[in-house]
Design a protein around this motif. Structure first.
Motif, PDB file in Angstrom:
ATOM      1  N   GLU A   9       7.581  11.260 -17.777  1.00 44.99           N
ATOM      2  CA  GLU A   9       7.035   9.946 -17.439  1.00 44.99           C
ATOM      3  C   GLU A   9       6.303   9.346 -18.643  1.00 44.99           C
ATOM      4  O   GLU A   9       6.435   8.142 -18.931  1.00 44.99           O
ATOM      5  CB  GLU A   9       6.084  10.069 -16.247  1.00 44.99           C
ATOM      6  N   PRO A  25      14.469  11.329 -12.129  1.00 43.78           N
ATOM      7  CA  PRO A  25      13.828  10.214 -11.429  1.00 43.78           C
ATOM      8  C   PRO A  25      12.573   9.704 -12.139  1.00 43.78           C
ATOM      9  O   PRO A  25      12.331   8.496 -12.189  1.00 43.78           O
ATOM     10  CB  PRO A  25      13.490  10.810 -10.053  1.00 43.78           C
ATOM     11  N   ARG A  26      11.763  10.623 -12.699  1.00 45.73           N
ATOM     12  CA  ARG A  26      10.569  10.200 -13.436  1.00 45.73           C
ATOM     13  C   ARG A  26      10.957   9.315 -14.619  1.00 45.73           C
ATOM     14  O   ARG A  26      10.336   8.283 -14.875  1.00 45.73           O
ATOM     15  CB  ARG A  26       9.800  11.422 -13.947  1.00 45.73           C
ATOM     16  N   ASP A  42      12.820   5.868 -13.171  1.00 47.50           N
ATOM     17  CA  ASP A  42      11.925   4.966 -12.444  1.00 47.50           C
ATOM     18  C   ASP A  42      10.890   4.340 -13.368  1.00 47.50           C
ATOM     19  O   ASP A  42      10.575   3.155 -13.267  1.00 47.50           O
ATOM     20  CB  ASP A  42      11.229   5.713 -11.302  1.00 47.50           C
ATOM     21  N   THR A  43      10.341   5.160 -14.282  1.00 49.30           N
ATOM     22  CA  THR A  43       9.326   4.644 -15.193  1.00 49.30           C
ATOM     23  C   THR A  43       9.923   3.593 -16.125  1.00 49.30           C
ATOM     24  O   THR A  43       9.311   2.554 -16.378  1.00 49.30           O
ATOM     25  CB  THR A  43       8.708   5.790 -16.017  1.00 49.30           C
ATOM     26  N   CYS A  96      10.786   0.303 -14.126  1.00 53.02           N
ATOM     27  CA  CYS A  96       9.607  -0.511 -13.803  1.00 53.02           C
ATOM     28  C   CYS A  96       9.257  -1.457 -14.946  1.00 53.02           C
ATOM     29  O   CYS A  96       8.574  -2.462 -14.741  1.00 53.02           O
ATOM     30  CB  CYS A  96       8.414   0.386 -13.493  1.00 53.02           C
ATOM     31  N   LYS A 129      20.725   4.871  -6.251  1.00 52.93           N
ATOM     32  CA  LYS A 129      19.927   3.679  -6.499  1.00 52.93           C
ATOM     33  C   LYS A 129      20.720   2.399  -6.238  1.00 52.93           C
ATOM     34  O   LYS A 129      20.156   1.351  -5.939  1.00 52.93           O
ATOM     35  CB  LYS A 129      19.401   3.694  -7.938  1.00 52.93           C
TER      36      LYS A 129
END
Length: 507
Positions: A332, A374-375, A378-379, A382, A434
């Motif tokens: 992340e 996913p980390r 998603d990061t 965003c 997704k």
């Protein structure tokens, strides 16, 4: 000299006990033997006399140690720094005054230790394993070179790490904790924190950073049992750098820098070299602190390199963003750094070329890609960053060979890349999940299409290459054949992959 160095690397390689980097270690008496090895090498008293800063943690150990070394070097001290792993050459692990140890000194100290251990070891007391030997070598180098301060990074864990033969450090540090090496250290943060706190020594002050409550509770309990004054270091306020930037990129480095400031100032106080009050450092930093923090360097951590091997028209169109993140938490942090770097590049870039983000990835099979990907995705998402393709490759360097830039897999050796195909399947399913809200998509259950000519397994969103050189070749050909695009390649998942890329990329 080259032949002598190769002989030393062959000797070192004989100490490797694991067949692969993901092989689980077998419980034995290796740590206890470290004290016997110290006696053989007459290092017990020199280590006790050494003014050591000992650092453990999950994330940021190397960065914190590098910041600390740079600060104290800028005070004029003769510094020794021991970190791991190395990316290209094993000598990277041993820094004297901020520079990798030279080949001549390395060989001198290497064979001094090797010959004495070889003469004394037997079936009952075998030669030390690789990291144990390297730790002993570090102690020998720093003792003989008479460094003023030795900054020692823990290899793995803390309690039974080879470096934990240190009995009387000046100060200890614990960097951010998270889930890593759970197969060895335990599956909970409490267990992991307990292992890391194993470096605490009775009455020796220690510093940590903000930690998850369950981890902090364990650290505090361990500290209390040993009469250790444990304090939490605040994140560095960037305004204290007088308009300069940290030498290591990424917002997370301000946490590591804050810890390094407390470790350095405490070392200065406890060794009688300064009357600086650590509290004062929150409002003003002395010049050696600022210079150290802003000039510190460490390969493979938030490092950006433009490839120079492309043709002249494509110069600067292939850029590698290198970060050795390999835990969910560090993934992340890596994603945040990469996203910010890409956005800053967009703002500064005056050319009209389209920038495309590519992921180049590998990790050990003990890692869980269901937690890592996913980390990362998603990061980045965003912040408006999405990967066009993910490229999965096996590591190029040998698991069973220690060396420099020459320690590649021999040409013609067949490589098992079934793990990379597993990574591809996980990646494809995450991407498709997704998109499932938009339209019905079935999960991927098998690998993509294999191209026998190029040794590539292709799926819609990813590719598996049989080797890293093939992946680099594909990236270079892509920018050369498409003059309107610019590739920004995030390389992450493994510091060993970072090292392999650095060996190939021309800067």
């Amino acid at each position: 000299m080259a032949q002598a160095y190769d002989e030393a690397m062959d000797a070192l390689s004989s100490l490797i006990t694991k067949k692969s980097r993901s092989t689980k270690p077998v419980a034995d008496h290796r740590f206890d033997r470290m004290f016997d090895y110290l006696k053989i090498l007459d290092l017990e008293e020199p280590i006790n006399q050494m003014k050591i800063i000992h650092v453990a943690g999950t994330k940021g150990k190397g960065s914190t140690c590098v910041f600390t070394e740079a600060i104290l070097r800028n005070y004029g001290f003769h510094t020794g720094l021991f970190t791991s792993p190395h990316l290209i050459d094993v000598r990277e692990r041993f820094r004297l005054n901020g520079e990798d140890i030279c080949i001549e000194k390395f060989l001198e100290y290497f064979w001094w230790c090797w010959d004495r251990l070889k003469a004394k070891c037997s079936d009952d007391m075998p030669m030390p394993t690789l990291f144990h030997f390297l730790s002993l070598l570090a102690f020998k180098i720093f003792a003989t070179e008479q460094v003023d301060v030795a900054i020692i990074e823990v290899g793995l864990g803390g309690q039974r790490d080879a470096t934990n033969v240190i009995q009387s450090p000046i100060v200890c540090g614990i960097t951010p904790l998270g889930y890593d090496h759970t197969e060895i250290l335990g599956n909970t943060l409490e267990e992991i924190a307990g292992q890391k706190a194993g470096i605490f020594k009775k009455g020796v002050p220690a510093f940590t950073v903000s930690q998850p409550p369950e981890a902090m509770q364990v650290l505090e309990q361990k500290a209390s049992q040993l009469d250790v004054c444990l304090q939490v270091a605040n994140q560095l306020d960037g305004n204290l750098l007088n308009g300069l930037h940290l030498g290591l990129a990424g917002e997370h480095q301000y946490v590591n820098a804050g810890l390094a400031i407390m470790l350095s100032s405490t070392w200065l106080q406890r060794t009688g070299h300064s009357k600086v009050n650590p509290v004062d450092l929150t409002s003003r930093l002395p010049e050696p602190f600022i210079k150290g923090l802003t000039t510190a360097s460490l390969q493979g951590r938030a490092q950006i390199i433009a490839d120079r091997a492309c043709d002249n028209q494509s110069q600067g169109d292939l850029v590698f963003y290198l970060d050795g993140a390999h835990s969910p938490e560090s993934m992340e942090v890596c994603a945040n750094w990469f996203s910010l770097a890409v956005k800053e590049d967009r703002e500064q870039e005056s050319c009209l070329k389209d920038s495309t983000q590519i992921l180049l990835f590998n990790c050990m099979s003990v890692r869980d890609p269901h937690l890592l990907f996913p980390r990362l995705l998603d990061t980045c998402a965003c912040q408006g960053i999405n990967f066009k393709k993910a490229l999965f490759v096996p590591n190029m360097s040998l698991y069973t060979k220690v060396g420099s830039s020459s320690s590649f897999l021999p040409i013609g050796v067949e490589v098992d890349y079934s793990w990379q195909m597993t990574l591809q399947t996980v990646w494809e399913n995450i991407i498709r999940n997704k998109r499932r809200n938009a339209k019905k998509l079935d999960p991927v259950s098998s690998v993509g299409e294999y191209d026998n000519d190029t040794s590539v397994v292709s799926c819609e969103n990813s590719m598996v290459f049989a080797s890293l050189p093939l992946a680099i070749k594909w990236l270079r050909e892509t920018v050369e054949q498409n003059k309107s695009i610019r590739l920004q390649v995030l390389v992450t998942g493994s510091l060993h992959l970072i090292g392999d890329v650095l060996k190939l990329v021309k800067t």
